[in-house]
Design a protein around this motif. Structure first.
Motif, short mmCIF file in Angstrom:
data_model
loop_
_atom_site.label_atom_id
_atom_site.label_comp_id
_atom_site.label_asym_id
_atom_site.label_seq_id
_atom_site.Cartn_x
_atom_site.Cartn_y
_atom_site.Cartn_z
N VAL A 264 59.08 108.38 -16.22
CA VAL A 264 59.97 109.64 -16.48
C VAL A 264 58.45 110.93 -16.00
CG1 VAL A 264 61.12 110.41 -18.28
CG2 VAL A 264 62.40 108.59 -17.34
N ASP A 265 57.76 110.75 -16.90
CA ASP A 265 56.62 111.36 -17.76
C ASP A 265 56.20 112.05 -15.26
OD1 ASP A 265 55.93 111.64 -20.04
OD2 ASP A 265 55.07 110.38 -19.65
N LEU A 266 56.08 111.30 -14.85
CA LEU A 266 56.16 111.79 -13.50
C LEU A 266 56.37 111.88 -12.81
CD1 LEU A 266 53.73 108.88 -12.87
CD2 LEU A 266 52.97 111.21 -13.55
N ILE A 267 58.53 112.33 -12.88
CA ILE A 267 59.16 112.54 -12.50
C ILE A 267 59.49 114.35 -12.49
CG2 ILE A 267 61.96 112.43 -11.82
CD1 ILE A 267 61.88 109.08 -12.53
N GLU A 268 59.18 114.73 -11.68
CA GLU A 268 59.99 117.12 -11.36
C GLU A 268 61.78 117.45 -10.94
OE1 GLU A 268 56.95 119.07 -9.70
OE2 GLU A 268 56.46 117.53 -8.40
N SER A 269 61.99 118.25 -12.18
CA SER A 269 63.41 118.15 -11.83
C SER A 269 63.37 118.68 -10.42
CB SER A 269 63.11 119.86 -12.53
OG SER A 269 63.48 119.70 -13.89
N GLY A 270 64.73 118.75 -10.08
CA GLY A 270 65.21 118.25 -7.89
C GLY A 270 64.59 117.24 -7.80
N SER A 271 64.05 115.62 -8.05
CA SER A 271 63.99 115.11 -7.63
C SER A 271 64.93 114.11 -6.76
CB SER A 271 62.97 113.89 -8.49
OG SER A 271 61.61 114.70 -8.63
N THR A 272 65.04 113.14 -6.00
CA THR A 272 65.78 112.05 -5.87
C THR A 272 65.80 111.23 -6.35
OG1 THR A 272 66.99 114.20 -4.12
CG2 THR A 272 67.64 111.25 -3.61
N ALA B 187 50.27 100.04 1.80
CA ALA B 187 51.70 100.79 1.33
C ALA B 187 52.00 101.63 0.00
CB ALA B 187 53.18 100.54 1.83
N VAL B 188 51.25 100.30 -0.76
CA VAL B 188 51.52 100.96 -2.29
C VAL B 188 51.22 102.69 -3.22
CG1 VAL B 188 51.01 100.20 -4.66
CG2 VAL B 188 51.04 98.42 -2.65
N HIS B 189 51.80 103.12 -3.72
CA HIS B 189 52.03 104.69 -3.98
C HIS B 189 51.05 104.02 -5.55
CE1 HIS B 189 52.90 109.18 -4.06
NE2 HIS B 189 51.12 108.70 -4.59
N TYR B 190 52.50 103.62 -6.29
CA TYR B 190 52.28 103.37 -7.89
C TYR B 190 52.16 101.74 -8.19
CZ TYR B 190 51.18 108.79 -8.65
OH TYR B 190 50.62 109.90 -8.34
N VAL B 191 51.07 101.94 -9.25
CA VAL B 191 51.31 100.29 -10.11
C VAL B 191 52.34 100.75 -11.61
CG1 VAL B 191 50.98 98.32 -11.11
CG2 VAL B 191 50.81 98.60 -7.90
N VAL B 192 53.26 100.61 -12.15
CA VAL B 192 53.54 101.06 -13.17
C VAL B 192 53.53 99.77 -14.28
CG1 VAL B 192 54.55 101.96 -15.39
CG2 VAL B 192 54.40 103.09 -12.81
N ILE C 18 68.20 97.67 -10.10
CA ILE C 18 69.58 97.05 -11.16
C ILE C 18 68.17 96.70 -12.41
CG2 ILE C 18 70.09 94.77 -10.30
CD1 ILE C 18 72.84 95.79 -11.94
N GLY C 19 68.43 96.65 -13.55
CA GLY C 19 67.54 95.47 -14.63
C GLY C 19 67.88 97.15 -15.68
N ALA C 20 67.18 96.12 -16.87
CA ALA C 20 66.82 96.71 -17.88
C ALA C 20 65.63 97.90 -17.40
CB ALA C 20 66.38 95.98 -18.99
N LEU C 21 64.94 97.96 -17.09
CA LEU C 21 63.95 99.22 -17.06
C LEU C 21 64.60 99.84 -16.11
CD1 LEU C 21 61.62 100.63 -16.77
CD2 LEU C 21 60.94 99.16 -14.84
N PRO C 22 65.19 100.15 -15.16
CA PRO C 22 66.30 101.44 -14.18
C PRO C 22 67.10 102.22 -15.19
CG PRO C 22 65.94 99.51 -12.41
CD PRO C 22 65.65 98.76 -14.02
N ASN C 23 67.79 101.08 -15.85
CA ASN C 23 68.56 101.30 -16.68
C ASN C 23 67.92 102.63 -17.52
OD1 ASN C 23 70.99 100.40 -15.75
ND2 ASN C 23 70.71 98.70 -16.64
N MET C 24 66.75 101.77 -18.48
CA MET C 24 66.17 103.02 -19.66
C MET C 24 65.57 104.30 -18.60
SD MET C 24 64.85 103.56 -22.43
CE MET C 24 66.00 102.22 -23.19
N ILE D 161 57.07 101.62 -19.94
CA ILE D 161 57.14 101.72 -18.33
C ILE D 161 58.13 103.37 -18.43
CG2 ILE D 161 57.22 100.73 -16.32
CD1 ILE D 161 56.87 98.11 -17.17
N ALA D 162 59.13 103.16 -18.84
CA ALA D 162 59.78 103.85 -18.68
C ALA D 162 59.31 105.23 -18.88
CB ALA D 162 61.34 103.30 -18.95
#
Length: 451
Positions: free
Chosen positions: A211-219, A396-401, A224-230, A206-207
């Motif tokens: 991450v593949d969809l996150i660009e430099s300059g993102s905020t 409202a939902v954009h992406y589900v992963v 919390i949890g295993a996934l956000p940490n990964m 999932i991570a």
């Protein structure tokens, strides 16, 4: 405000023992311990003694989240003495709820300061703060959240000082002696730490997709949890740079990103600042926050404001779910009728990130869950189970992963989103979901996406 020269004498006038402070609570009062680790220890124990002695009745304790079990819970024999209301459940609050002692208050987290100030003010607010500084200020610490609302509405304010609470910089982080009715010098307990389980293969997959969809300059807004940490670890090891933080909850993942040189926050809501409503993690995180001017605590009414979030370019929101259905409705609060967490700010960040130029929001979950009897169920369901709460509506939902990829739902018709979700469900459940979708009239058998 007091004259500076008068501060020592005014402090002595207001200093009390825990037992004296507990006497400020009367039958029928609504009291509050604030949010998480603002909850007191010494005054709580003194109130517990009063309950054991039968000195108090008809008390309501309102909190936003519990991080340690209050002594008054163990001391009270029944709800006639004290009952509990909470705006976001922790494991402790779930236990109290199962025992018929705690009730949930459904409310958007960003609205809670107004609610506590105007709709349900406390008679007595009792919170931990740092010790007073030479200017007469107590620092609220890294749990600012809705505390300003509690403070505005409360008839009496008791502070219990704790030298182990980090001194944080930010918006409205201080409380002056002139606005306090009593000061109790506490026993300086450690702040409760929050840890998560190690990431598994599903989390890693999932991570990788996120991450593949996150660009430099993102905020970033990460939970919390295993996934956000990964996700944080993978970003540290990636070629992404110039990342920022505007998040309801600040966790250890942000410390990793800062130490890796990734977290400049040059594009955050407050340029150069790591903006958060509260922090929860290990001592390493609390040490990172202490007197760190790079970090900016802010009221949740600001941090979770959809307009503030959407003003940040390339805003990335990552949130979890308990389950969701083929319409794209997300339940992040309950397991059927059993309440698990709370409304929080998921919808605010989902909408804010989509409104952001170049922004994206992700609802992440494993495709399946193993039940207590050993059987496996799909967490992508035809319809949500009876009693489930819709935290984020389908529109409202954009992406589900899931570990099987990403489904972009925004603007998709009912049959297109059903197909997209079926394609990221566990393969063992896809045919069954197709049959359910056909019965529901949201499946077109000529348009199945290739796997």
């Amino acid at each position: 405000m007091y004259k500076l020269a008068d501060l020592p004498s005014k402090y002595e006038e207001k200093k009390m023992s825990p037992q004296q402070a507990a006497e400020l609570v009367h039958d029928g009062d609504r009291i509050s311990y604030g949010f998480g680790y603002t909850a007191p220890y010494a005054v709580d124990e003194a109130l517990a003694e009063r309950l054991k002695n039968g000195d108090l009745k008809n008390i309501e304790l309102v909190n936003t989240l519990s991080m340690h079990e209050p002594a008054v819970y163990q001391a009270a024999e029944n709800n006639d003495q004290i009952k509990f209301t909470c705006g976001h459940f922790s494991g402790l609050d779930r236990k109290h709820s199962k025992n018929g002692r705690c009730w949930f208050t459904p409310i958007f987290f960003r609205e809670s300061p107004k609610y506590w100030a105007e709709e349900a003010p406390a008679d007595v607010l009792i919170i931990q703060t740092t010790p007073m500084d030479k200017w007469g200020n107590f620092n609220i610490g890294p749990a600012l959240t809705d505390i300003r609302g509690y403070l505005k509405g409360a008839k009496k304010v008791i502070v219990e000082t704790n030298s182990k609470i980090p001194f944080v910089h930010g918006m409205q982080t201080e409380l002056n002696l002139c606005d306090v009715d009593a000061v109790v010098e506490g026993n300086n307990p450690d702040i409760p730490e929050i840890t998560s389980r190690p990431a598994d293969d599903k989390d890693r997959k999932i991570a990788e997709t996120v991450v593949d969809l996150i660009e430099s300059g993102s905020t970033l807004q990460l939970g919390i949890g295993a996934l956000p940490n990964m996700i944080g670890q993978m970003l540290c090891e990636s070629d992404r740079t110039d990342l920022g933080a505007h998040t309801e909850m600040l966790t250890d993942a942000y410390v990793d990103l800062y130490e890796a040189g990734k977290l400049t926050s040059s594009h955050s809501s407050i340029p150069g600042k790591i903006v958060y409503a509260f922090a929860g993690g290990t001592k390493r995180l609390y040490d990172f926050l202490d007197h760190n001017q790079k970090c900016c605590a802010a009221p949740v009414s600001y941090v979770n404001d959809v307009h503030v979030i959407s003003s940040i370019d390339k805003m990335i929101s990552v949130n979890g779910a308990i389950d969701l259905d083929l319409f794209g409705q997300v339940n992040a609060e309950s397991a059927g009728f059993q309440h698990i967490s709370g409304t929080g700010g998921q919808l605010d960040f989902v909408q804010g990130a989509y409104g952001s130029r170049g922004g994206k929001s992700f609802i992440c979950l494993h495709s399946t869950r193993q039940k207590k009897d050993g059987s496996v169920e799909s967490l992508i369901k035809p319809v949500l189970p009876l009693g489930s709460i819709v935290t984020t509506p389908r529109a409202a939902v954009h992406y589900v992963v899931t570990e099987y990829g990403a489904a972009e739902l925004k603007g998709k018709s009912t049959w297109k989103r059903a197909e997209a979700l079926i394609n990221i469900a566990h393969p063992d459940f896809r045919d069954e979901l197709i049959k359910d979708a056909e019965k529901m009239g949201i499946w077109m058998n000529t348009s199945r996406l290739s796997l």
